[in-house]
Design a protein around this motif. Structure first.
Motif, PDB file in Angstrom:
ATOM      1  N   GLY A 105       0.955   7.901  15.145  1.00 29.83           N
ATOM      2  CA  GLY A 105       0.579   9.187  14.557  1.00 29.83           C
ATOM      3  C   GLY A 105       0.036   8.998  13.151  1.00 29.83           C
ATOM      4  N   SER A 106       0.724   8.144  12.372  1.00 27.14           N
ATOM      5  CA  SER A 106       0.291   7.766  11.027  1.00 27.14           C
ATOM      6  C   SER A 106       1.098   6.526  10.668  1.00 27.14           C
ATOM      7  N   GLY A 107       0.424   5.490  10.192  1.00 26.44           N
ATOM      8  CA  GLY A 107       1.108   4.215   9.960  1.00 26.44           C
ATOM      9  C   GLY A 107       2.395   4.365   9.174  1.00 26.44           C
ATOM     10  N   SER A 108       2.300   5.006   7.999  1.00 24.24           N
ATOM     11  CA  SER A 108       3.466   5.077   7.116  1.00 24.24           C
ATOM     12  C   SER A 108       4.604   5.903   7.728  1.00 24.24           C
ATOM     13  N   ALA A 109       4.320   6.697   8.770  1.00 19.37           N
ATOM     14  CA  ALA A 109       5.362   7.522   9.403  1.00 19.37           C
ATOM     15  C   ALA A 109       6.445   6.663  10.046  1.00 19.37           C
ATOM     16  N   CYS A 110       6.079   5.455  10.507  1.00 22.60           N
ATOM     17  CA  CYS A 110       7.095   4.638  11.198  1.00 22.60           C
ATOM     18  C   CYS A 110       8.253   4.308  10.268  1.00 22.60           C
ATOM     19  N   ARG A 111       7.989   4.236   8.952  1.00 22.90           N
ATOM     20  CA  ARG A 111       9.058   3.884   7.999  1.00 22.90           C
ATOM     21  C   ARG A 111       9.970   5.069   7.705  1.00 22.90           C
ATOM     22  N   SER A 112       9.557   6.297   8.082  1.00 19.33           N
ATOM     23  CA  SER A 112      10.399   7.478   7.823  1.00 19.33           C
ATOM     24  C   SER A 112      11.463   7.683   8.897  1.00 19.33           C
ATOM     25  N   LYS A 145       2.753  -2.194  -0.338  1.00 15.04           N
ATOM     26  CA  LYS A 145       1.901  -1.211   0.334  1.00 15.04           C
ATOM     27  C   LYS A 145       1.308  -1.682   1.654  1.00 15.04           C
ATOM     28  N   TYR A 146       1.152  -0.700   2.540  1.00 13.23           N
ATOM     29  CA  TYR A 146       0.347  -0.833   3.753  1.00 13.23           C
ATOM     30  C   TYR A 146      -1.054  -0.363   3.372  1.00 13.23           C
ATOM     31  N   TRP A 147      -2.032  -1.209   3.542  1.00 13.41           N
ATOM     32  CA  TRP A 147      -3.423  -0.784   3.308  1.00 13.41           C
ATOM     33  C   TRP A 147      -4.331  -1.661   4.161  1.00 13.41           C
ATOM     34  N   GLY A 148      -4.891  -1.116   5.205  1.00 15.62           N
ATOM     35  CA  GLY A 148      -5.789  -1.876   6.081  1.00 15.62           C
ATOM     36  C   GLY A 148      -5.191  -2.009   7.476  1.00 15.62           C
ATOM     37  N   LYS A 149      -6.047  -1.725   8.477  1.00 18.03           N
ATOM     38  CA  LYS A 149      -5.606  -1.841   9.878  1.00 18.03           C
ATOM     39  C   LYS A 149      -6.356  -2.970  10.559  1.00 18.03           C
ATOM     40  N   ARG A 150      -5.674  -3.665  11.455  1.00 14.97           N
ATOM     41  CA  ARG A 150      -6.387  -4.629  12.300  1.00 14.97           C
ATOM     42  C   ARG A 150      -6.746  -3.975  13.634  1.00 14.97           C
TER      43      ARG A 150
END
Ligand code: DP6
Length: 421
Positions: A162-169, A24-29
């Protein structure tokens, strides 16, 4: 009024999958650029069952940028849409369509306005990650319309904003989002680890869990976690880097036992980190917990993992079965524990790839109550079944990445007016 030669509308339509993270991705720097505190890995889900379709249009007759989601107009003024639009416009190229007499030079993109219509082929209210597919499709279709000459990984860095998880789509199959080191985010991109054919025996079953609770959004949830959880720091520094290497190896070798162990452990740690947040965040509910224990009991009874489970920022379960045979056995168990409401028939309770239902000999099943208890619970049969706790199940598989739809009849915008059909 615009003269006749200025009345053209240029359209592009694309279809983009959703994805489920197994690390999972959880947390931004960095909140603004959306830079994560760790790498993540996902499986792209088959767009035939879960995807976003988007049509984008440009015309000199449009007087401002507009967007419609599932038929309803929404605002494009949010910072994230604006970041993606800014990145795309600054990379836009010359476009010429001789047949339609259209000529756009790259400088024109700053003045021209666009229309965007987006549609999810699954209920948005179901709480399935629609933002990943949505934002990825937004960037992918606009990049084509604007003739943005960048490779897929550069586009992933735009979708990320736009949304972090979008890059993986932006890719099919198995995908890694590399967190990157650069302050400007240029190296925080998605890459494909393996395409969807690499491990095509896997079957994915999503349990859409009924929930009344309003959930904390991923964005605010992870902000609170970064601010308050020490466990997150340990996870990002010590746990995930090792897990990423092991997960890449498991995927490369199609090692299901290791894949399942890592997937379940990472989902559980993500939810532990949510619990370690102050105030604590609860995404899973009682139904989610019962699904975990059903899978855990079965895996233990078999001696080797048959099914992996993972949960995002909500109560829905995503289960990954080793192969079709296991998926059939899993469905039997799920139906035993979570029978449909008496008025629902099986064909609307289990949607998506129904061939799994046929293979398991469940297709014509009239009476779910007649299913025998699975052997691993023989001595511990629940006194009550959880009827109605799952809204429905979606059967799917690892799927391909974004595609353009050339048939204009599938466009969501009218080619003459540029307005929703
Ligand atoms: C739990 O990508 O929705 O699904 O970057 O703030 O838009 P923002 O968050 P989002 O977070 C997804 C979190 C997750 C895990 C994952 O997909 O890796």
């Amino acid at each position: 009024m615009a003269d006749e030669s200025q009345k053209w509308v240029l359209l592009v339509t694309a279809r983009t999958p959703t994805n489920i993270a197994v690390i999972k991705y959880w947390g931004k720097r960095d909140e603004k650029l959306i830079l994560p505190v760790n790498d993540s890995i996902s499986v792209t889900l088959d767009p035939d069952h879960l995807c976003t379709t988007t049509t984008v249009a440009v015309s000199p007759t449009f007087d401002h940028d507009r967007m419609w989601l599932n038929g309803k107009e929404i605002s494009l003024s949010g910072g994230r849409f604006q970041s993606c639009l800014r990145e795309l416009r600054s990379r836009a190229g010359d476009v010429e369509d001789k047949e339609k007499g259209i000529k756009i030079s790259k400088e024109d993109w700053g003045k021209l306005h666009i229309h965007i219509a987006s549609y999810n082929n699954f209920p948005t209210a179901a709480g399935l990650a629609s933002s990943a597919a949505g934002l990825a499709c937004f960037v992918f279709s606009l990049a084509k319309l604007m003739n943005v000459n960048e490779d897929q990984s550069k586009l992933s860095a735009i979708a990320r904003q736009g949304s972090g998880s979008a890059c993986r789509s932006l890719y099919g199959g198995f995908v890694k989002w590399i967190m990157g080191k650069e302050e400007n985010g240029s190296d925080s991109v998605a890459v494909q680890l393996a395409d969807e054919k690499h491990w095509d025996e896997l079957v994915i079953i999503v349990a859409v869990v009924s929930s009344r609770q309003k959930e904390t959004s991923s964005t605010s949830g992870m902000r609170e976690t970064v601010e308050t959880s020490l466990l997150l720091q340990h996870r990002a520094k010590e746990v995930v880097p090792k897990r990423i290497l092991k997960m890449e190896e498991a995927i490369r070798n199609r090692d299901f036992a290791s894949f399942a162990q890592l997937t379940c452990a990472d989902s559980n740690q993500f939810h532990a980190v949510c619990l370690d947040t102050s105030p604590p965040i609860f995404y899973m509910n009682d139904t989610s917990h019962r699904i975990i224990s059903l899978v855990e009991k079965w895996n233990r009874a078999e001696g080797t993992p048959q099914v992996a489970y993972t949960f995002d920022a909500g109560p829905n379960a995503v289960m990954i079965a080793h192969n079709r045979k296991v998926a059939g056995l899993l469905l039997q168990r799920l139906l035993y524990h979570f029978p449909p409401n008496t008025d629902a028939d099986l064909s609307s309770y289990i949607v998506g790839d129904k061939s799994i239902l046929q293979d398991a000999g469940l297709e014509g099943l009239k009476d779910v109550e007649a299913l025998p208890p699975p052997p691993e619970i023989k001595n511990n049969i629940p006194s009550q079944k959880s009827r109605g706790d799952v809204s429905y199940f979606i059967c799917t598989r690892p799927g391909k990445g974004p595609v353009y739809v050339s048939d204009e009849s599938h466009a969501l915008l009218n080619p003459e007016t540029g307005l929703p059909k």
